[in-house]
Design an enzyme around this catalytic site. Structure first.
Site, short mmCIF file in Angstrom:
data_model
loop_
_atom_site.label_atom_id
_atom_site.label_comp_id
_atom_site.label_asym_id
_atom_site.label_seq_id
_atom_site.Cartn_x
_atom_site.Cartn_y
_atom_site.Cartn_z
N ASP A 158 -5.69 -2.94 2.91
CA ASP A 158 -5.66 -4.03 3.91
C ASP A 158 -5.94 -5.36 3.22
O ASP A 158 -6.93 -5.49 2.51
CB ASP A 158 -6.71 -3.76 4.99
CG ASP A 158 -6.39 -2.49 5.76
OD1 ASP A 158 -5.23 -2.33 6.18
OD2 ASP A 158 -7.29 -1.65 5.93
N THR B 249 6.47 4.02 1.37
CA THR B 249 5.60 4.32 2.51
C THR B 249 6.06 3.48 3.70
O THR B 249 6.78 2.49 3.52
CB THR B 249 4.13 4.00 2.20
OG1 THR B 249 4.01 2.59 2.03
CG2 THR B 249 3.64 4.70 0.95
N LYS C 16 -7.68 -13.79 5.68
CA LYS C 16 -8.48 -15.00 5.93
C LYS C 16 -9.60 -15.10 4.89
O LYS C 16 -10.28 -14.10 4.62
CB LYS C 16 -9.10 -14.94 7.32
CG LYS C 16 -8.08 -15.11 8.42
CD LYS C 16 -8.74 -15.18 9.78
CE LYS C 16 -7.67 -15.22 10.85
NZ LYS C 16 -8.08 -14.63 12.10
C1 LIG Z 1 -2.30 -1.30 4.92
S1 LIG Z 1 -2.65 0.37 5.07
C2 LIG Z 1 -1.69 1.14 3.77
C3 LIG Z 1 -1.55 2.62 3.96
C4 LIG Z 1 -0.79 3.38 2.86
N1 LIG Z 1 -1.48 3.32 1.59
C5 LIG Z 1 0.63 2.92 2.75
O1 LIG Z 1 1.00 2.36 1.71
O2 LIG Z 1 1.40 3.11 3.71
C6 LIG Z 1 -4.32 0.49 4.47
C7 LIG Z 1 -5.00 1.80 4.86
O3 LIG Z 1 -6.27 1.88 4.25
C8 LIG Z 1 -7.17 2.50 5.14
N2 LIG Z 1 -8.52 2.09 4.73
C9 LIG Z 1 -9.08 0.87 4.85
N3 LIG Z 1 -10.33 0.85 4.35
C10 LIG Z 1 -10.56 2.11 3.87
C11 LIG Z 1 -11.68 2.72 3.24
N4 LIG Z 1 -12.80 2.03 3.00
N5 LIG Z 1 -11.58 4.03 2.91
C12 LIG Z 1 -10.44 4.72 3.15
N6 LIG Z 1 -9.35 4.19 3.74
C13 LIG Z 1 -9.41 2.90 4.10
C14 LIG Z 1 -6.75 2.00 6.50
O4 LIG Z 1 -7.15 2.85 7.56
C15 LIG Z 1 -5.24 1.93 6.37
O5 LIG Z 1 -4.61 3.10 6.82
#
Ligand SMILES: C[S@@+](CC[C@H](N)C(=O)[O-])C[C@H]1O[C@@H](n2cnc3c(N)ncnc32)[C@H](O)[C@@H]1O
Length: 222
Positions: A127, A201, A131
């Site tokens: 993510d 993805t 901001k």
């Molecule tokens: C923008 S998405 C990308 C998902 C995937 N890697 C893709 O490329 O389609 C980021 C993912 O990281 C997960 N995430 C965020 N913080 C995390 C954490 N501390 N531990 C594990 N997963 C996390 C979120 O739930 C989200 O599904």
């Protein structure tokens, strides 16, 4: 008519998801007890290498890696329930025996694991927290990199991907400041080159459609 089929299909999908969460997840879930991992040996027994994907989303990449390397264990961390169900579906369809799931914050798991543990770590499209006042929530940060580097073996690989320009610069800066990682890729051309074993993805597909460029950082734990 369409609506009718849509409803039926939707219900079937929901039922399937429910079944996977109720029946398959307990078999694959890594559970901590008092912040500790009670059964490390049974988790890793029989595998040549242990790998980690942080935030696997719908699990496309994790399932692909697990299929390609059946002798290696792939631990995926993802708190997002729909994503977990999507990965479970792939595990079942492909009969994968080398996937385990930690359905929570990856840092909680990292803290419970021994040092020199992982051979490959993937953090793909974390993510972006665009901001400025939220930048500190970015997963790639000084503190998390310090933890991660301890849990990785010498010469272990770390792959980072992002479609966010500012996060990319942020990654470069934080890795550069970190004493335990070396860049394998440090030219603009290399940053644009997708890894050899790669699948689009859902998230990267969206980025592509919106015209955002994905970049990849390949790193080695010194
Ligand atoms: C923008 S998405 C990308 C998902 C995937 N890697 C893709 O490329 O389609 C980021 C993912 O990281 C997960 N995430 C965020 N913080 C995390 C954490 N501390 N531990 C594990 N997963 C996390 C979120 O739930 C989200 O599904």
């Amino acid at each position: 008519m369409n609506g009718h089929y849509g409803r039926k299909y939707g219900r079937k999908m929901r039922q399937n998801k429910h079944r996977l969460m109720a029946e398959l997840l307990p078999e694959l879930e890594i559970k901590l007890e008092d912040d500790r991992l009670p059964s490390l040996e049974s988790l890793t027994k029989g595998f040549d290498r242990i790998n980690l994907e942080v935030g696997f989303g719908a699990g496309e990449h994790l399932a692909l890696q697990a299929k390609e390397y059946p002798n290696e264990l792939f631990i995926g961390c993802e708190p997002f329930i729909n994503g977990i169900a999507a990965l479970l579906q792939k595990v079942e369809q492909e009969s994968l025996n080398n996937v385990r799931i930690f359905p929570d914050d990856a840092m909680l798991l990292l803290k419970a694991l021994p040092e020199n543990f992982f051979s490959k770590v993937f953090i793909l499209f974390p993510d972006p927290w665009p901001k400025a006042r939220h930048n500190k929530r970015r997963f790639v940060n000084k503190n998390n990199l310090a933890y991660l580097s301890k849990k990785m073996k010498e010469q272990a690989q770390l792959l980072l991907a992002t479609d966010h320009d500012d996060y990319f610069e942020w990654m470069l800066k934080h890795i550069d400041q970190h004493p335990n990682f070396n860049f394998l890729s440090d030219t603009k051309e290399e940053w644009l080159k997708k890894p050899d074993l790669w699948t689009l993805t859902r998230f990267q597909e969206k980025a592509n459609k919106a015209g955002r460029v994905s970049r990849f950082l390949r790193l080695i734990r010194k």
